[in-house]
Design a protein around this motif. Structure first.
Motif, PDB file in Angstrom:
ATOM      1  N   LEU A 237       3.806 -21.245 -37.872  1.00 10.45           N
ATOM      2  CA  LEU A 237       5.134 -21.291 -37.746  1.00 10.45           C
ATOM      3  C   LEU A 237       5.555 -22.932 -37.746  1.00 10.45           C
ATOM      4  N   LEU A 238       4.926 -23.767 -37.181  1.00 15.07           N
ATOM      5  CA  LEU A 238       5.170 -24.856 -37.262  1.00 15.07           C
ATOM      6  C   LEU A 238       5.163 -25.700 -38.762  1.00 15.07           C
ATOM      7  N   ILE A 239       3.939 -25.195 -39.199  1.00 17.51           N
ATOM      8  CA  ILE A 239       3.761 -25.699 -40.564  1.00 17.51           C
ATOM      9  C   ILE A 239       4.854 -25.201 -41.698  1.00 17.51           C
ATOM     10  N   PHE A 240       5.183 -23.893 -41.466  1.00 14.82           N
ATOM     11  CA  PHE A 240       6.412 -23.151 -42.447  1.00 14.82           C
ATOM     12  C   PHE A 240       7.569 -23.819 -42.024  1.00 14.82           C
ATOM     13  N   GLY A 241       7.675 -24.369 -40.817  1.00 12.11           N
ATOM     14  CA  GLY A 241       9.066 -24.739 -40.383  1.00 12.11           C
ATOM     15  C   GLY A 241      10.172 -23.614 -39.662  1.00 12.11           C
ATOM     16  N   PHE A 242       9.657 -22.498 -39.697  1.00 15.72           N
ATOM     17  CA  PHE A 242      10.333 -21.236 -39.109  1.00 15.72           C
ATOM     18  C   PHE A 242      10.775 -21.407 -37.660  1.00 15.72           C
ATOM     19  N   TRP A 243      11.735 -21.159 -37.115  1.00 13.23           N
ATOM     20  CA  TRP A 243      12.285 -20.993 -35.769  1.00 13.23           C
ATOM     21  C   TRP A 243      12.062 -22.434 -35.006  1.00 13.23           C
ATOM     22  N   ARG A 244      12.193 -23.369 -35.729  1.00 12.12           N
ATOM     23  CA  ARG A 244      11.750 -24.616 -35.376  1.00 12.12           C
ATOM     24  C   ARG A 244      12.124 -24.914 -33.720  1.00 12.12           C
ATOM     25  N   LYS A 245      13.235 -24.425 -33.221  1.00 12.47           N
ATOM     26  CA  LYS A 245      13.422 -24.998 -31.858  1.00 12.47           C
ATOM     27  C   LYS A 245      12.532 -24.146 -30.859  1.00 12.47           C
ATOM     28  N   LYS A 246      12.482 -22.854 -31.031  1.00  8.38           N
ATOM     29  CA  LYS A 246      11.654 -22.106 -30.117  1.00  8.38           C
ATOM     30  C   LYS A 246      10.143 -22.489 -30.383  1.00  8.38           C
ATOM     31  N   VAL A 247       9.674 -22.752 -31.490  1.00 12.13           N
ATOM     32  CA  VAL A 247       8.391 -23.148 -31.938  1.00 12.13           C
ATOM     33  C   VAL A 247       8.061 -24.584 -31.066  1.00 12.13           C
ATOM     34  N   VAL A 248       8.665 -25.618 -31.348  1.00 12.67           N
ATOM     35  CA  VAL A 248       8.475 -26.738 -30.850  1.00 12.67           C
ATOM     36  C   VAL A 248       8.429 -26.857 -29.056  1.00 12.67           C
ATOM     37  N   TRP A 249       9.384 -25.980 -28.745  1.00 16.57           N
ATOM     38  CA  TRP A 249       9.337 -25.896 -27.337  1.00 16.57           C
ATOM     39  C   TRP A 249       8.456 -25.192 -26.775  1.00 16.57           C
ATOM     40  N   GLY A 250       7.921 -24.059 -27.546  1.00 18.90           N
ATOM     41  CA  GLY A 250       6.905 -23.274 -27.204  1.00 18.90           C
ATOM     42  C   GLY A 250       5.606 -24.082 -26.984  1.00 18.90           C
ATOM     43  N   LEU A 251       5.464 -25.011 -28.306  1.00 20.71           N
ATOM     44  CA  LEU A 251       4.349 -25.817 -28.093  1.00 20.71           C
ATOM     45  C   LEU A 251       4.441 -26.746 -27.051  1.00 20.71           C
ATOM     46  N   LEU A 252       5.543 -27.163 -26.663  1.00 19.48           N
ATOM     47  CA  LEU A 252       5.614 -28.230 -25.680  1.00 19.48           C
ATOM     48  C   LEU A 252       5.007 -27.541 -24.105  1.00 19.48           C
ATOM     49  N   LEU A 253       5.657 -26.331 -23.812  1.00 14.30           N
ATOM     50  CA  LEU A 253       5.538 -25.560 -22.762  1.00 14.30           C
ATOM     51  C   LEU A 253       3.931 -25.285 -22.747  1.00 14.30           C
ATOM     52  N   LEU A 254       3.266 -24.851 -23.675  1.00 13.71           N
ATOM     53  CA  LEU A 254       1.892 -24.254 -23.679  1.00 13.71           C
ATOM     54  C   LEU A 254       1.167 -25.519 -23.491  1.00 13.71           C
ATOM     55  N   THR A 255       1.227 -26.580 -23.957  1.00 14.41           N
ATOM     56  CA  THR A 255       0.525 -27.756 -23.890  1.00 14.41           C
ATOM     57  C   THR A 255       0.850 -28.378 -22.767  1.00 14.41           C
ATOM     58  N   ILE A 256       1.802 -28.272 -21.943  1.00 19.32           N
ATOM     59  CA  ILE A 256       2.072 -28.886 -20.533  1.00 19.32           C
ATOM     60  C   ILE A 256       1.054 -27.966 -19.511  1.00 19.32           C
ATOM     61  N   PHE A 257       1.100 -26.733 -19.742  1.00 16.45           N
ATOM     62  CA  PHE A 257       0.277 -25.727 -19.067  1.00 16.45           C
ATOM     63  C   PHE A 257      -1.107 -26.129 -19.248  1.00 16.45           C
ATOM     64  N   PHE A 258      -1.739 -26.326 -20.328  1.00 19.20           N
ATOM     65  CA  PHE A 258      -3.159 -26.646 -20.744  1.00 19.20           C
ATOM     66  C   PHE A 258      -3.604 -28.127 -20.135  1.00 19.20           C
ATOM     67  N   THR A 259      -2.448 -28.958 -20.174  1.00 21.51           N
ATOM     68  CA  THR A 259      -2.849 -30.231 -19.744  1.00 21.51           C
ATOM     69  C   THR A 259      -2.958 -30.217 -18.036  1.00 21.51           C
ATOM     70  N   PHE A 260      -2.375 -29.447 -17.378  1.00 23.18           N
ATOM     71  CA  PHE A 260      -2.206 -29.161 -16.043  1.00 23.18           C
ATOM     72  C   PHE A 260      -3.775 -28.350 -15.566  1.00 23.18           C
ATOM     73  N   LEU A 261      -4.001 -27.568 -16.636  1.00 21.39           N
ATOM     74  CA  LEU A 261      -5.368 -26.817 -16.170  1.00 21.39           C
ATOM     75  C   LEU A 261      -6.500 -27.972 -16.479  1.00 21.39           C
TER      76      LEU A 261
END
Length: 389
Positions: A73-97
């Motif tokens: 979805l990031l490549i296609f640019g769809f739902w940009r706000k939800k996608v970038v914040w979803g990516l950020l939260l997921l990466t924060i979680f992975f970084t903690f782990l």
């Protein structure tokens, strides 16, 4: 205008990099959701959540799918706000782990890229930190992320297709084995070669560290075994070794791909070479936990062994980490047409991602593997892989 152009160009470069990492990470893990599930089980154990172990594959498929979906979805640019914040939260979680795993040394490999590219926890942590910076850049410039398709109906259809494909990949490989096998037991591999150190290769080098105390002065110091011998401190009776020696890896050597496969019979006699180096056809029924194995499939494999034994020179082995009593209980009133042998569960889980699964060996080479959902009958197996007596 030039500054604005550079900004959009930079956003596209970052979009591609972040999307590629997430899609690749999701695809290689979705290729083997059972393997990723085993990694999640390690994390569940570390954080005291063993009740989630029964759902590890479901979590694995969900996480893999989410990575692929967000990246696409990031490549296609769809739902940009939800996608970038979803990516950020997921990466924060992975970084903690990954930081927790690296700092406390509780999980030796994070499984970020599955078995395709094994990373240490510190390598994974650095990768996640870089991703955090890149995704933060996208969050800041999210208004400049333009969709490739403006039509809302087409966007919704394409998003639905991405979701179905992403989830479907994990579901498919869970039921029919990985599409690409990155493990040492993949088809075509010669197992005996992977269980020994090649000529010219060196093993890991370790050093022993002693703690010594001077009985007269009370001084305490540490030294390596080489220093201990070269300085001949052992001749000085005032210095005594106290406590247990420490062992430290000095130089990493050749890592044997298969180092944990030891096959024994019920009396404890080692039968490893009889199986992995046998020049004849060996059909393995692999059930790492026979109590959790699919029972109808197990009985069907037992019948397959019976049918093949009539007309073909075939040694069939039931290879399990369970006890002989568990094997007899699982077979019930039926006669077992395979020799029951035993090995640790870890290599059996690696051997085939199916419980039970079939593995055909010939002269130590993996000829073919089957998930129980795609198990052949005697005629299919024999016509393609065996020669009649």
């Amino acid at each position: 205008m030039a500054k604005n152009h550079i900004s959009y160009q930079a956003i596209w470069i970052v979009r591609i990099i972040v999307a590629a990492v997430f899609i690749f990470s999701g695809v290689v893990k979705a290729n083997d959701p059972i393997g990723f599930g085993y990694k999640l089980e390690e994390y569940f154990t570390v954080f005291g959540l063993p009740f989630l172990n029964d759902y590890k594959v479901a979590f694995a498929i969900f996480i893999c799918s989410l990575e692929i979906i967000l990246g696409s979805l990031l490549i296609f640019g769809f739902w940009r706000k939800k996608v970038v914040w979803g990516l950020l939260l997921l990466t924060i979680f992975f970084t903690f782990l990954t930081f927790y795993s690296a700092y406390f040394e509780v999980v030796t490999s994070c499984g970020c890229f599955g078995d395709a590219i094994p990373l240490t926890p510190w390598q994974s942590f650095i990768k996640d930190c870089i991703l955090l910076l890149l995704i933060s850049f996208l969050v800041y410039h999210q208004r400049k992320i333009t969709p490739l398709i403006s039509d809302s109906y087409t966007r919704s259809i394409l998003t639905a297709c991405i979701i179905v494909i992403s989830v479907g990949l994990g579901v498919y490989t869970y039921n029919f084995l990985p599409i690409v096998d990155f493990l040492p037991y993949k088809v075509g591999n010669h197992l005996p070669s992977l269980m020994t150190v090649p000529e010219g290769e060196s093993l890991d080098e370790y050093e022993t560290i002693y703690t010594l105390e001077n009985e007269r002065s009370g001084e305490v110091k540490k030294m390596t075994d080489k220093e201990y011998l070269s300085e001949e401190i052992w001749k000085d009776e005032e210095w005594k070794i106290i406590g247990d020696p420490e062992t430290r890896l000095v130089k990493e050597g050749y890592q044997v791909p298969i180092s944990d496969l030891i096959i024994n019979d019920h009396e404890g006699i080692n039968r490893t070479d009889d199986i992995v180096a046998n020049p004849d056809n060996i059909l393995l029924i692999v059930a790492y936990d026979i109590n959790k194995a699919n029972q109808p499939a197990l009985l069907k494999m037992n019948k397959l062994a019976k049918d093949l034994a009539r007309d073909y020179r075939l040694h069939t082995v039931l290879l399990t980490a369970s006890t002989l009593a568990d094997v007899e209980s699982a077979i019930g009133d039926s006669t077992l047409y395979a020799e029951a042998l035993f090995a640790d569960a870890v290599p059996l889980k690696t051997m085939v991602r199916s419980n039970p699964g079939l593995v055909l060996l010939r002269d130590g080479v993996v000829i073919k593997k089957w998930h129980f959902h795609l198990m052949p009958d005697a005629e299919q197996l024999s016509s393609k892989y065996l020669s009649p007596e």
